[in-house]
Write an enzyme that holds these catalytic residues in place. Structure first.
Site, mmCIF file in Angstrom:
data_model
loop_
_atom_site.group_PDB
_atom_site.id
_atom_site.type_symbol
_atom_site.label_atom_id
_atom_site.label_comp_id
_atom_site.label_asym_id
_atom_site.label_seq_id
_atom_site.Cartn_x
_atom_site.Cartn_y
_atom_site.Cartn_z
ATOM 1 N N GLY A 132 -2.291 -12.705 -7.499
ATOM 2 C CA GLY A 132 -1.913 -11.446 -6.843
ATOM 3 C C GLY A 132 -2.335 -10.197 -7.601
ATOM 4 N N PHE B 122 2.422 4.916 -9.969
ATOM 5 C CA PHE B 122 1.501 3.894 -10.458
ATOM 6 C C PHE B 122 2.255 3.050 -11.501
ATOM 7 C CE2 PHE B 122 -2.553 3.989 -8.217
ATOM 8 C CZ PHE B 122 -2.149 4.856 -7.212
ATOM 9 N N LYS C 286 8.614 -1.385 0.668
ATOM 10 C CA LYS C 286 8.264 0.020 0.402
ATOM 11 C C LYS C 286 7.492 0.610 1.583
ATOM 12 C CE LYS C 286 10.072 0.312 -3.728
ATOM 13 N NZ LYS C 286 11.293 1.092 -3.910
ATOM 14 N N SER D 107 5.707 3.216 -4.283
ATOM 15 C CA SER D 107 4.929 2.553 -5.330
ATOM 16 C C SER D 107 3.473 2.435 -4.897
ATOM 17 C CB SER D 107 5.514 1.151 -5.526
ATOM 18 O OG SER D 107 4.641 0.346 -6.277
ATOM 19 N N TYR E 75 8.334 -7.379 -1.593
ATOM 20 C CA TYR E 75 8.708 -6.136 -2.280
ATOM 21 C C TYR E 75 7.821 -4.989 -1.790
ATOM 22 C CZ TYR E 75 8.657 -2.527 -5.879
ATOM 23 O OH TYR E 75 8.680 -1.305 -6.528
#
Ligand code: NAD
Ligand code: UD1
Length: 333
Positions: free
Chosen positions: A291, A177, A152, A124, A148
């Site tokens: 965030g 994306f 990745k 991601s 999360y």
């Protein structure tokens, strides 16, 4: 060629199964149904005339994954299975690391013992954290802002180390994306359980009358209209990226972005949805979501150079297909 598709009942996995069937591959779906409905198989059959093999199981069950790989004679794996809600990951980090990181380790061990050493992994753009520059290319430093995202980054590192240690392994990490859209038939699309976390499914549910009001998170960003800008990419373009990654027959570890290279603001997306659907989409501006970054879009030249891949569908096509799907299945499947 048979390909094990972990998480193949989910949003991106199910669309990729259609692209695989179209390209002559035989997907074998492995999914624990933690975030998907079995009805997806019926929809895949409606569109393609084929019902892929399906094994209900968890990727942390190493023995079952190995048995499935051997039983079906799979030659590669596309690995979508993961938990993906950013907010939830900050509350339940152990659950996220267990499912996404330990789950992938278990999958890789099963693959190794079955002698299947080709994997395409769902990464991601979240691995770039808050971007230092845009468009973001693959030289950008990797980091994350939540568990999360770290899961990745960690899995990418594991794959790179594995390919470094053993030349029989080939791993491609595809950094998506913002995946949106649905199959053009209107028979398959995103099927979020509960309140959608992401913009497109939320807008679709407001347009169809399932929700009354869209909250736009911030209109004071340093962007042209003050709302956040993202690189939305049609899920079928993304699906074709996986097929091309399988066909590319690369060696070692390879990671690349999958995006359109084009940024659209929240306001532009809503406006496109209004035009396509002819519906009013009531919205209000609220505080920024913690965030969130102001602007993120990809440099996707590497995918073009190495995989021969590029996105073809524009925002209008993305919205048109979402709307078609939403009208057909307003309550999901
Ligand atoms: P999704 O939740 O629709 O699909 C994931 C599937 O994996 C679900 O069907 C779920 O039941 C299954 N699953 C989860 N944990 C499992 C486990 N332990 N064992 C077996 N099956 C399990 O999500 P999606 O949007 O299709 O995302 C697919 C992948 O792409 C994920 O790895 C996600 O992190 C990544 N990704 C998604 C986005 C996005 O915006 N949708 C963006 C970037 C990356
Ligand atoms: C989300 C994930 C990110 C993942 C990416 C890819 C979060 C916090 N981040 O990013 O990890 O890699 O998807 O799919 O979930 N917005 C609204 N109102 C809403 C929802 C969103 O205004 O109800 C805005 C957001 O502030 C943002 C834009 O819409 O500017 C897109 O948001 P979203 O669809 O959630 O995607 P990302 O935040 O880019």
């Amino acid at each position: 060629m048979k390909v094990l598709v972990t998480g193949g009942m989910g949003y991106i996995g199910s669309h990729t199964c259609l692209a695989l069937l179209d390209a002559g591959f035989q997907p074998v779906i492995f999914d624990n149904l933690s975030n998907a409905s079995k009805a997806v198989l019926t929809q895949i059959n409606k569109i393609s005339g084929v019902t892929p093999a399906f094994v209900e199981g968890d990727i942390r069950n190493t023995a079952l994954v190995r048995q499935t790989l051997e039983h079906y004679g799979c030659e590669a794996v596309i690995h979508f299975a993961a938990l993906k809600a950013v907010g939830e990951s900050t509350v339940e980090p152990l659950n996220y690391y267990d499912n996404n990181v330990s789950g992938t380790l278990s999958l890789l061990q099963a693959m190794d013992s079955a002698g299947v050493r080709r994997i395409v992994f769902s990464s991601s753009a979240t691995v770039y954290g808050e971007p230092d520059y845009i468009p973001i290319d693959e030289h950008h430093p990797l980091r994350a802002t939540n568990p999360y995202g770290w899961s990745k980054v960690m899995v990418e590192q594991v794959l790179a180390d594995l390919c470094q240690a053993d030349s029989r392994w080939q791993a491609t990490a595809l950094r998506y994306f913002n995946p949106v859209g649905a199959h053009e038939s209107g028979e398959l699309g995103e099927n979020p359980l509960g309140t959608p976390n992401n913009l497109m499914p939320y807008v679709a549910q407001v347009a169809v009358g399932k929700r009354s009001l869209l909250s736009v998170f911030g209109n004071d960003y340093p962007t042209a209209d003050g709302t956040g800008v993202r690189d939305y990419i049609h899920v079928m373009d993304l699906a074709s990226g996986h097929v091309m990654a399988l066909k590319a027959r690369l060696e070692g570890y390879f990671a690349c972005n999958l995006g359109t290279g084009q940024g659209y603001s929240v306001t532009q997306l809503i406006e496109t949805f209004r035009q396509v659907s002819g519906k009013a989409i009531p919205c209000e501006f609220v505080e920024r979501r913690p965030g969130d970054v102001p602007c993120s879009y990809a440099n996707s030249e590497l995918a073009q150079q190495v995989l021969g891949w590029q996105a073809h569908k524009d925002l209008t096509a993305m919205v048109t297909d979402v709307w078609h799907w939403q009208l057909n299945y307003p309550m999901g499947i």
